[in-house]
Write a protein that holds these residues in place. Structure first.
Motif, PDB file in Angstrom:
ATOM      1  N   MET A  52      -2.227   0.313  13.207  1.00 37.07           N
ATOM      2  CA  MET A  52      -2.555   1.495  12.413  1.00 37.07           C
ATOM      3  C   MET A  52      -3.122   1.062  11.067  1.00 37.07           C
ATOM      4  SD  MET A  52      -0.052   4.539  11.111  1.00 37.07           S
ATOM      5  CE  MET A  52       0.100   5.245  12.747  1.00 37.07           C
ATOM      6  N   LYS A  53      -4.232   1.671  10.687  1.00 36.95           N
ATOM      7  CA  LYS A  53      -4.840   1.337   9.410  1.00 36.95           C
ATOM      8  C   LYS A  53      -4.004   1.877   8.254  1.00 36.95           C
ATOM      9  CE  LYS A  53      -9.575   1.380  11.161  1.00 36.95           C
ATOM     10  NZ  LYS A  53     -10.920   1.980  11.036  1.00 36.95           N
ATOM     11  N   VAL A  54      -4.038   1.137   7.145  1.00 36.46           N
ATOM     12  CA  VAL A  54      -3.357   1.561   5.926  1.00 36.46           C
ATOM     13  C   VAL A  54      -4.426   2.001   4.932  1.00 36.46           C
ATOM     14  CG1 VAL A  54      -1.889   0.855   4.019  1.00 36.46           C
ATOM     15  CG2 VAL A  54      -1.456  -0.023   6.326  1.00 36.46           C
ATOM     16  N   THR A  55      -4.261   3.195   4.367  1.00 36.06           N
ATOM     17  CA  THR A  55      -5.236   3.742   3.423  1.00 36.06           C
ATOM     18  C   THR A  55      -4.671   3.739   2.012  1.00 36.06           C
ATOM     19  OG1 THR A  55      -4.459   6.012   3.656  1.00 36.06           O
ATOM     20  CG2 THR A  55      -6.124   5.246   5.240  1.00 36.06           C
ATOM     21  N   VAL A  56      -5.546   4.016   1.051  1.00 33.38           N
ATOM     22  CA  VAL A  56      -5.091   4.128  -0.339  1.00 33.38           C
ATOM     23  C   VAL A  56      -4.048   5.235  -0.450  1.00 33.38           C
ATOM     24  CG1 VAL A  56      -5.823   4.630  -2.709  1.00 33.38           C
ATOM     25  CG2 VAL A  56      -7.312   3.284  -1.204  1.00 33.38           C
ATOM     26  N   GLU A  57      -4.283   6.330   0.276  1.00 29.87           N
ATOM     27  CA  GLU A  57      -3.334   7.453   0.247  1.00 29.87           C
ATOM     28  C   GLU A  57      -1.972   7.026   0.772  1.00 29.87           C
ATOM     29  OE1 GLU A  57      -3.477  12.218   1.249  1.00 29.87           O
ATOM     30  OE2 GLU A  57      -4.737  10.833   2.409  1.00 29.87           O
ATOM     31  N   ASP A  58      -1.940   6.197   1.813  1.00 33.20           N
ATOM     32  CA  ASP A  58      -0.665   5.684   2.329  1.00 33.20           C
ATOM     33  C   ASP A  58       0.072   4.885   1.264  1.00 33.20           C
ATOM     34  OD1 ASP A  58      -1.101   6.752   4.863  1.00 33.20           O
ATOM     35  OD2 ASP A  58      -2.170   4.960   5.558  1.00 33.20           O
ATOM     36  N   CYS A  59      -0.673   4.077   0.518  1.00 33.24           N
ATOM     37  CA  CYS A  59      -0.057   3.246  -0.524  1.00 33.24           C
ATOM     38  C   CYS A  59       0.541   4.093  -1.644  1.00 33.24           C
ATOM     39  CB  CYS A  59      -1.082   2.271  -1.098  1.00 33.24           C
ATOM     40  SG  CYS A  59      -1.642   1.032   0.083  1.00 33.24           S
ATOM     41  N   LEU A  60      -0.114   5.213  -1.959  1.00 31.55           N
ATOM     42  CA  LEU A  60       0.383   6.079  -3.032  1.00 31.55           C
ATOM     43  C   LEU A  60       1.722   6.716  -2.678  1.00 31.55           C
ATOM     44  CD1 LEU A  60      -2.956   7.782  -4.151  1.00 31.55           C
ATOM     45  CD2 LEU A  60      -1.591   6.129  -5.442  1.00 31.55           C
ATOM     46  N   ARG A  61       2.071   6.745  -1.389  1.00 35.94           N
ATOM     47  CA  ARG A  61       3.351   7.307  -0.968  1.00 35.94           C
ATOM     48  C   ARG A  61       4.490   6.291  -1.088  1.00 35.94           C
ATOM     49  NH1 ARG A  61       0.272   9.049   3.768  1.00 35.94           N
ATOM     50  NH2 ARG A  61      -0.555  11.157   3.421  1.00 35.94           N
ATOM     51  N   LEU A  62       4.165   5.031  -1.368  1.00 38.89           N
ATOM     52  CA  LEU A  62       5.181   3.993  -1.486  1.00 38.89           C
ATOM     53  C   LEU A  62       5.983   4.177  -2.773  1.00 38.89           C
ATOM     54  CD1 LEU A  62       2.955   0.940  -0.431  1.00 38.89           C
ATOM     55  CD2 LEU A  62       4.622   2.160   1.000  1.00 38.89           C
ATOM     56  N   ASP A  63       7.238   3.728  -2.745  1.00 38.73           N
ATOM     57  CA  ASP A  63       8.115   3.876  -3.914  1.00 38.73           C
ATOM     58  C   ASP A  63       7.529   3.217  -5.152  1.00 38.73           C
ATOM     59  OD1 ASP A  63       9.902   5.261  -2.366  1.00 38.73           O
ATOM     60  OD2 ASP A  63      11.232   3.539  -2.008  1.00 38.73           O
ATOM     61  N   ALA A  64       6.845   2.082  -4.957  1.00 39.55           N
ATOM     62  CA  ALA A  64       6.295   1.354  -6.100  1.00 39.55           C
ATOM     63  C   ALA A  64       5.234   2.158  -6.830  1.00 39.55           C
ATOM     64  CB  ALA A  64       5.718   0.017  -5.639  1.00 39.55           C
ATOM     65  N   PHE A  65       4.669   3.195  -6.177  1.00 38.31           N
ATOM     66  CA  PHE A  65       3.615   4.010  -6.778  1.00 38.31           C
ATOM     67  C   PHE A  65       4.084   5.429  -7.103  1.00 38.31           C
ATOM     68  CE2 PHE A  65       1.292   0.599  -4.824  1.00 38.31           C
ATOM     69  CZ  PHE A  65       0.168   0.416  -5.610  1.00 38.31           C
ATOM     70  N   GLN A  66       5.402   5.636  -7.187  1.00 36.25           N
ATOM     71  CA  GLN A  66       5.904   7.000  -7.395  1.00 36.25           C
ATOM     72  C   GLN A  66       5.506   7.567  -8.756  1.00 36.25           C
ATOM     73  OE1 GLN A  66      10.170   7.087  -7.280  1.00 36.25           O
ATOM     74  NE2 GLN A  66      10.431   5.330  -8.648  1.00 36.25           N
ATOM     75  N   ASN A  67       5.233   6.681  -9.729  1.00 29.66           N
ATOM     76  CA  ASN A  67       4.815   7.158 -11.048  1.00 29.66           C
ATOM     77  C   ASN A  67       3.305   7.063 -11.257  1.00 29.66           C
ATOM     78  OD1 ASN A  67       7.515   7.631 -11.866  1.00 29.66           O
ATOM     79  ND2 ASN A  67       7.766   5.429 -12.331  1.00 29.66           N
ATOM     80  N   ALA A  68       2.582   6.741 -10.191  1.00 27.09           N
ATOM     81  CA  ALA A  68       1.131   6.548 -10.305  1.00 27.09           C
ATOM     82  C   ALA A  68       0.409   7.882 -10.446  1.00 27.09           C
ATOM     83  CB  ALA A  68       0.609   5.793  -9.089  1.00 27.09           C
TER      84      ALA A  68
END
Length: 522
Positions: free
Chosen positions: A1-17
């Motif tokens: 499965m491909k990983v997108t920028v949107e997928d990364c924004l859902r990660l805990d490390a990006f919760q304040n992004a």
């Protein structure tokens, strides 16, 4: 499965992004993440294009220089960057932020702000975990592959098992020897040739961390490369994603499973027939070379030349080999160890090899000498397997001596090698033939020790180094050209001949070469 920028924004490390620009491009695929430490646009442009990379930066080297920051955003977009994440270390004036946002929008690049306290480490780890491991590989690639690879009831060997796994999961697998020759080929499509892939693989650094395979685009076909050890031998494996269906992480995990399966099947790759073919000829074992000819898929009549190089930079040499193959219809086979390379050039076209192709080989070797430490020895224009074996014998017997006879040359052809080989045989045999050549130089002894040596040195340089050119002789000896011409007239008078005469120069050349060889080995 491909990983997108949107997928990364859902990660805990990006919760304040916060997404500042490029909301329409959050579907960009993410393949890797790295910290951007380039301070100028030029530094970033010099880096290889890497589609799918996420850059994290604080613009530390460009604080207060909004123009440079904007230039870096544009340059990053040009490299195929999936997104840029800014981790500011201090508050930015609104005009500065607005200008960065406008630049990112124009470049169609997602621009994300991540508070500095979140740190690089957490973001990098989170993104790479997602890219490498996804959601436990929901697309069933791994489980399906394992099912086929471990189906011991159905398959009799590893090759059969991995072929079925490749067909069912739409990938291809090529295993190469350390010399980049195929030893296992599982092809399920033919969109690009293996040779094209190998050529590009040589150009890239595929030695790196085998936990993350190197992505190489071969004419639109995605291939993933990495080193693999089987027993004590080193190989390269590349996997082709036929439909661009998998992430780098999935391919890397697939490679791990395949390596494990090799061990469970006790798989031993077939010998590298092409490398063994070259080694057989180097050892003078022509009968073995004939035996390997069919397995190696080499026709003796296609061998244009054989060569040996020493002291070359391997990375530069590989790039030059690759460029040569691209612009000609020729193929280079080689085996390399430390700073030495043995190889041959094959005619891969439909037409018979001609003078023009031999000329291309000679020109190519002359280009390789641009490396100052490089020494190239080649025999171009060989006659099948017999001729190739004889050519390697000529190189092996004379390469270490030919440099003593021609110290200023860096590329040696069959003409210099043959001359020195004959000198070696005369030197070993001694007797009447050697005496005849030695006596040709006796008049220099009669001219006195100092004067005789001066004239003999001039003649040696003129004949062996300068191609009988007075100007070049003067350059080599660091004297005036008039002095060279005066000495040559004295030599003519002393020997009683015109030294450049067609019937004179062959004997003189042999005598002078013997003199240098004797001086070097004594």
């Amino acid at each position: 499965m491909k990983v997108t920028v949107e997928d990364c924004l859902r990660l805990d490390a990006f919760q304040n992004a916060k997404v500042l620009a490029g909301e329409a491009f959050l579907s960009n695929e993410v393949r890797s993440v790295s910290v951007m430490d380039a301070e100028t646009e030029k530094e970033l442009e010099d880096q290889p294009a890497d589609s799918g990379r996420v850059f994290l930066t604080s613009f530390a080297g460009n604080r207060g220089n909004t123009e440079n920051q904007c230039a870096l955003i544009r340059a990053a977009a040009e490299t195929g960057c999936a997104a840029m994440v800014i981790c500011p270390k201090e508050r930015r004036p609104k005009p500065t932020v607005d200008l960065l946002v406008q630049t990112a929008r124009a470049a169609k690049l997602p621009l994300i702000e991540l508070p500095g306290q979140s740190g690089y480490d957490a973001a990098i780890t989170a993104v790479m975990d997602r890219v490498l491991y996804g959601d436990n590989f929901r697309n069933s690639l791994i489980s399906n592959t394992i099912f086929h690879l471990l189906n011991f009831d159905k398959h009799s060997n590893f090759q059969s098992a991995v072929r079925e796994a490749a067909i069912n999961n739409d990938f291809q697998l090529i295993l190469l020897s350390e010399d980049f020759n195929p030893v296992l080929t599982i092809e399920t499509r033919h969109q690009a040739t293996i040779q094209d892939a190998i050529r590009l693989g040589r150009e890239h650094d595929v030695e790196g961390d085998s936990r993350v395979y190197t992505l190489i685009d071969v004419n639109g076909v995605l291939t993933y490369w990495g080193p693999v050890s089987i027993g004590s031998e080193k190989y390269y494996m590349f996997i082709v994603d036929n439909e661009d269906s998998y992430t780098v992480g999935e391919i890397t995990k697939l490679a791990e499973i395949i390596r494990l399966a090799m061990g469970m099947w006790k798989y031993t790759p077939e010998r590298d027939a092409r490398s063994e073919f070259i080694r057989a000829l180097i050892r003078g074992n022509k009968s073995l070379a004939y035996t390997l000819q069919e397995e190696a898929k080499i026709d003796g009549k296609d061998i244009l030349c054989v060569f040996f190089s020493k002291g070359t930079d391997k990375e530069t040499e590989s790039q030059q080999f690759s460029d040569f193959e691209k612009r000609t219809d020729l193929e280079i086979l080689k085996i390399a160890e430390n700073d030495e390379t043995y190889g041959m050039i094959l005619n891969m076209g439909d037409e018979e090899a001609g003078i023009s192709q031999q000329s291309e080989c000679v020109e190519f070797f002359n280009q390789l000498k641009e490396q100052r430490r490089a020494r190239l020895f080649h025999v171009t224009g060989v006659n099948g397997i017999e001729g190739a074996g004889d050519a390697y014998k000529l190189i092996n017997e004379s390469w270490s001596f030919v440099q003593n006879v021609f110290p200023y040359k860096r590329v040696f052809t069959k003409y210099e090698l043959t001359l020195v080989s004959n000198c070696i045989n005369i030197q070993i045999q001694g007797g009447f033939i050697k005496k005849n050549y030695v006596e040709l130089l006796e008049p220099f002894k009669e001219a006195g020790k100092h004067k005789g040596k001066q004239l003999l040195d001039t003649l040696e340089t003129f004949v062996l180094d300068a191609g009988m050119n007075s100007g070049r002789t003067a350059e080599f000896m660091n004297i005036h050209v008039n002095t060279v011409q005066y000495r040559l007239r004295r030599i003519n008078e002393m020997l009683g001949v015109e030294i450049t005469g067609n019937r004179i120069i062959p004997g003189l050349t042999m005598a002078l070469a013997l003199k240098r060889l004797e001086r070097a080995v004594s």
